[in-house]
Write a protein that holds these residues in place. Sequence first.
Motif, PDB file in Angstrom:
ATOM      1  N   PRO A 102       0.814  -1.229   0.000  1.00  0.00           N
ATOM      2  CA  PRO A 102       0.000   0.000   0.000  1.00  0.00           C
ATOM      3  C   PRO A 102       0.839   1.267   0.000  1.00  0.00           C
ATOM      4  N   VAL A 103       1.950   1.257   0.738  1.00  0.00           N
ATOM      5  CA  VAL A 103       2.831   2.429   0.774  1.00  0.00           C
ATOM      6  C   VAL A 103       3.408   2.689  -0.610  1.00  0.00           C
ATOM      7  N   ALA A 104       3.920   1.633  -1.255  1.00  0.00           N
ATOM      8  CA  ALA A 104       4.499   1.783  -2.593  1.00  0.00           C
ATOM      9  C   ALA A 104       3.464   2.287  -3.590  1.00  0.00           C
ATOM     10  N   LEU A 105       2.271   1.719  -3.539  1.00  0.00           N
ATOM     11  CA  LEU A 105       1.225   2.132  -4.477  1.00  0.00           C
ATOM     12  C   LEU A 105       0.821   3.582  -4.254  1.00  0.00           C
ATOM     13  N   GLY A 106       0.709   3.994  -2.996  1.00  0.00           N
ATOM     14  CA  GLY A 106       0.342   5.375  -2.702  1.00  0.00           C
ATOM     15  C   GLY A 106       1.359   6.368  -3.230  1.00  0.00           C
ATOM     16  N   ILE A 107       2.644   6.074  -3.069  1.00  0.00           N
ATOM     17  CA  ILE A 107       3.684   6.986  -3.551  1.00  0.00           C
ATOM     18  C   ILE A 107       3.713   7.009  -5.074  1.00  0.00           C
ATOM     19  N   LEU A 108       3.495   5.845  -5.699  1.00  0.00           N
ATOM     20  CA  LEU A 108       3.464   5.793  -7.162  1.00  0.00           C
ATOM     21  C   LEU A 108       2.275   6.574  -7.721  1.00  0.00           C
ATOM     22  N   LEU A 109       1.149   6.554  -7.007  1.00  0.00           N
ATOM     23  CA  LEU A 109      -0.007   7.358  -7.435  1.00  0.00           C
ATOM     24  C   LEU A 109       0.350   8.842  -7.457  1.00  0.00           C
ATOM     25  N   ILE A 110       1.084   9.276  -6.443  1.00  0.00           N
ATOM     26  CA  ILE A 110       1.507  10.683  -6.405  1.00  0.00           C
ATOM     27  C   ILE A 110       2.508  10.961  -7.521  1.00  0.00           C
ATOM     28  N   ALA A 111       3.412   9.999  -7.760  1.00  0.00           N
ATOM     29  CA  ALA A 111       4.459  10.204  -8.762  1.00  0.00           C
ATOM     30  C   ALA A 111       3.889  10.276 -10.168  1.00  0.00           C
ATOM     31  N   PHE A 112       2.918   9.397 -10.491  1.00  0.00           N
ATOM     32  CA  PHE A 112       2.383   9.338 -11.849  1.00  0.00           C
ATOM     33  C   PHE A 112       1.058  10.069 -12.006  1.00  0.00           C
ATOM     34  N   GLY A 113       0.318  10.173 -10.919  1.00  0.00           N
ATOM     35  CA  GLY A 113      -0.972  10.848 -10.994  1.00  0.00           C
ATOM     36  C   GLY A 113      -2.032  10.047 -11.711  1.00  0.00           C
ATOM     37  N   ALA A 114      -1.778   8.765 -11.978  1.00  0.00           N
ATOM     38  CA  ALA A 114      -2.738   7.918 -12.687  1.00  0.00           C
ATOM     39  C   ALA A 114      -2.681   6.511 -12.105  1.00  0.00           C
ATOM     40  N   LEU A 115      -3.842   5.893 -11.927  1.00  0.00           N
ATOM     41  CA  LEU A 115      -3.923   4.594 -11.273  1.00  0.00           C
ATOM     42  C   LEU A 115      -3.253   3.498 -12.089  1.00  0.00           C
ATOM     43  N   VAL A 116      -3.511   3.459 -13.402  1.00  0.00           N
ATOM     44  CA  VAL A 116      -2.953   2.394 -14.241  1.00  0.00           C
ATOM     45  C   VAL A 116      -1.429   2.456 -14.248  1.00  0.00           C
ATOM     46  N   ALA A 117      -0.883   3.655 -14.441  1.00  0.00           N
ATOM     47  CA  ALA A 117       0.573   3.824 -14.455  1.00  0.00           C
ATOM     48  C   ALA A 117       1.174   3.444 -13.105  1.00  0.00           C
ATOM     49  N   ALA A 118       0.465   3.734 -12.003  1.00  0.00           N
ATOM     50  CA  ALA A 118       0.970   3.406 -10.674  1.00  0.00           C
ATOM     51  C   ALA A 118       0.912   1.910 -10.398  1.00  0.00           C
ATOM     52  N   LEU A 119      -0.096   1.231 -10.975  1.00  0.00           N
ATOM     53  CA  LEU A 119      -0.253  -0.199 -10.728  1.00  0.00           C
ATOM     54  C   LEU A 119       0.793  -1.038 -11.456  1.00  0.00           C
ATOM     55  N   LEU A 120       1.274  -0.570 -12.607  1.00  0.00           N
ATOM     56  CA  LEU A 120       2.205  -1.363 -13.409  1.00  0.00           C
ATOM     57  C   LEU A 120       3.461  -1.775 -12.635  1.00  0.00           C
ATOM     58  N   PRO A 121       4.169  -0.827 -11.980  1.00  0.00           N
ATOM     59  CA  PRO A 121       5.367  -1.248 -11.240  1.00  0.00           C
ATOM     60  C   PRO A 121       5.073  -2.247 -10.135  1.00  0.00           C
ATOM     61  N   VAL A 122       3.958  -2.040  -9.420  1.00  0.00           N
ATOM     62  CA  VAL A 122       3.612  -2.951  -8.325  1.00  0.00           C
ATOM     63  C   VAL A 122       3.286  -4.340  -8.869  1.00  0.00           C
ATOM     64  N   LEU A 123       2.534  -4.389  -9.971  1.00  0.00           N
ATOM     65  CA  LEU A 123       2.176  -5.677 -10.567  1.00  0.00           C
ATOM     66  C   LEU A 123       3.417  -6.408 -11.073  1.00  0.00           C
ATOM     67  N   LEU A 124       4.314  -5.676 -11.701  1.00  0.00           N
ATOM     68  CA  LEU A 124       5.538  -6.308 -12.188  1.00  0.00           C
ATOM     69  C   LEU A 124       6.356  -6.860 -11.018  1.00  0.00           C
ATOM     70  N   ALA A 125       6.509  -6.051  -9.969  1.00  0.00           N
ATOM     71  CA  ALA A 125       7.296  -6.483  -8.817  1.00  0.00           C
ATOM     72  C   ALA A 125       6.676  -7.710  -8.155  1.00  0.00           C
ATOM     73  N   MET A 126       5.354  -7.718  -8.000  1.00  0.00           N
ATOM     74  CA  MET A 126       4.715  -8.823  -7.304  1.00  0.00           C
ATOM     75  C   MET A 126       4.691 -10.099  -8.142  1.00  0.00           C
ATOM     76  N   THR A 127       4.477  -9.985  -9.446  1.00  0.00           N
ATOM     77  CA  THR A 127       4.511 -11.197 -10.276  1.00  0.00           C
ATOM     78  C   THR A 127       5.931 -11.761 -10.324  1.00  0.00           C
ATOM     79  N   ALA A 128       6.933 -10.877 -10.337  1.00  0.00           N
ATOM     80  CA  ALA A 128       8.323 -11.345 -10.291  1.00  0.00           C
ATOM     81  C   ALA A 128       8.591 -12.068  -8.974  1.00  0.00           C
ATOM     82  N   PHE A 129       8.076 -11.521  -7.870  1.00  0.00           N
ATOM     83  CA  PHE A 129       8.264 -12.151  -6.563  1.00  0.00           C
ATOM     84  C   PHE A 129       7.558 -13.505  -6.506  1.00  0.00           C
ATOM     85  N   LEU A 130       6.332 -13.577  -7.009  1.00  0.00           N
ATOM     86  CA  LEU A 130       5.575 -14.829  -6.978  1.00  0.00           C
ATOM     87  C   LEU A 130       6.267 -15.905  -7.810  1.00  0.00           C
TER      88      LEU A 130
END
Length: 740
Positions: free
Chosen positions: A183-211
């Motif tokens: 949640p912390v990472a997603l919140g900061i990415l939302l501020i950085a990109f200002g868009a939900l889809v753009a903010a979700l991409l890094p988190v999704l990539l990181a989590m699928t890589a981890f899984l």
Amino acid sequence: MGGWSARHRWTAVGSWLLFVVLALVIGSMAGRVDLTDREEVPGEFGQAVAILDDAGLNDEPAGEMVLVQAAGGSLQATDPAFRAVVGEVVAAVEGTGQVASVQSPYDVGAISEDGRSVLVRFDMRGDPQTAPDRVEPVVEAVSGVQDKHKDLKVEQFGAASSEKVFNDAFGSDFQRAEYSALPVALGILLIAFGALVAALLPVLLAMTAFLATTGLVAVVSHAVHMSDTANSVMLLVGLAVGVDYCLFYLRREREEREAGHDAQTALRIAAATSGRAVLVSGVTVIVAMAGMLFTGIGDFKAMGLATMMVVAVAMFGSVTVLPALLSLLGERVEKGRIPFLRRRGKGTGGESRVWRAILGAVLRRPVVAAAVAGGALVALAVPAVGLNTANLTLSQELGDGLPVVRAYEDINKAFPGGPDPAQVVVKASDITSPEVRQAIDAFSRAAVAEGASPGPVETDLHEKEGVAVLKVPLTGGTDEEKAEASLKVLRDEVRPGTLGGVAGLTAPIGGSTAASMDFTDKIGDAVPPVFAFVVAFAFLLMLLSFRSLTIAVTSIVLNLLSVGAAYGILTIVFQHGWGAGLVGAEGVGAIVAWLPLFLFVILFGLSMDYHVFVVSRIREARMRGLTTQGAIRHGITTTAGVVTSAAVIMVAVFAIFGTLSMQSMKQMGVGLAAAVLIDATVIRGVLLPAVMSLLGERNWYLPKWLGWLPDMTHDEAAVAPAPVRQATAPAPVEPSGVGR
């Protein structure tokens, strides 16, 4: 790779998802094999555990003890009222149905010298590995007796009860950190990109890589055993690099589109520039993590291999599935815009206004900037010269407020060394021979006579297995330094003259004090080779990737400054106590033994991650014709936003660890957060541009005698300039020693 993924979008995305699913399925089928005690700690402790394992004696029940103590007054252990309470304790623990072999202190003589304390000993039934999960009813039964007798202390400590407390603290701490990180990472990415889809991409990539890596690690664990700690560190590093790599790529693609390029050209440029930086950075981080393999310690080897794998998977995903997703999404990457957040970087060519202002001052007076920033980092690093490492005691790690910690301290005062004895594991072909028995008796007497133990020394003989186990209370008890001194006396003075005189006999000395000392010694031995390996290979990678001796040298120096400053902050806060109250670390007085080496490897990897990205952008600008000064200005201002966003995420995530209950986790969190913050601001924003400005064209220096090195640089001059700037773009100039 980026071009192929963009042209075969669905194939790339489908292949990635299939890879993640297959890795998870195969991993779950294989199951994860975890480290054993003999693998976790090397040295004599590991040898002692190995002998007990091979003899099948490590399956002995988990031992527990209950202290009954007269808190004051004239009550003695022999008084009827005291005996009655001891009887209640025995009845209470037996009534749970979870214990066996309950020993009355009056039958075995477990009464303190002052006659005011006794120990009721018993074993947990069943598998000792699961005893911590079943000990709670016993703890509650003992607490019930304490509640009825406020005039006495009735406290429990043992293998199962202490491990339960430690597991609960460790598990809940990491669980809190893991649940908070996303949640912390997603919140900061939302501020950085200002868009939900753009903010979700890094988190999704990181989590699928981890899984995916979680599944792969389970398979690999059959060859190299893993641990929960390795899994948690893998999540942290996977989140860090996954978010970083996606940020680098996504920001560059958006920047090129804003500059006037069509979607496909913008994606191709991002792949050729940020994609290359991701590859160089990923390989550098993997090399840094590989340093942990040289420690010879099971947990470090597990962490090293797991983090290397998650970085490799995140790196692979960044240059394959990410371009495909960006090609699929197109303008839809801006979907879910946050109304009150303006689009960052719009109309500025991706440059940060704040960093542009800071950089302007730095480049106007580079000598002053380098002196101030460098001096500040050196000043922060100076306290690290007196850095004191130690294995934290139970009270230092968890605080003295927990009942099990208070019980441990009270038992040790009444029965010095009793709750935590050294364990001498004697192995001989004929354990009952007169020669062996005499040597064991001589060792027991000498241990007390030499002052290493207050006694008594208990001996458990296992004739069938050819093993004898001596439990030796250590003089010093909970005082780690004194207990280790006593252990050294046993190993270096008592054993050679007694057990050491019997041919064919082995007698490694284990126990928790031995585990701590052997672990610390092994860490100390591992520091030089790990440091040398990481620094040497990072230097070589920088030299090959940028084809500049100057860049390679400055990269290493700046990263060492960053690590040194982090060590200094740890020393100031946790050793000297300045500001320790802010993170609840009063009275610790030392840095946990494993942390400096762990921090060096992790920080060096993450620092090089940012460094490669920033210097790649500076070199690219220089290759396209800008002066070195102009390239520095362009490279720093266009990357500062990305680096800052990535760093803020990492600082926030690591800072979570600074709020956890365990002191080792606090130290790790503070050290990582401070180092990343320093690296992303002082190093990348001030010191790097100041040093590069002072060096000028010497930044690109490569001696002629190194001309034989393979050229691993990318020809950034081939990157198409933005259409809006074509008319005024300077002719490409190839600086000396850069590229082809």
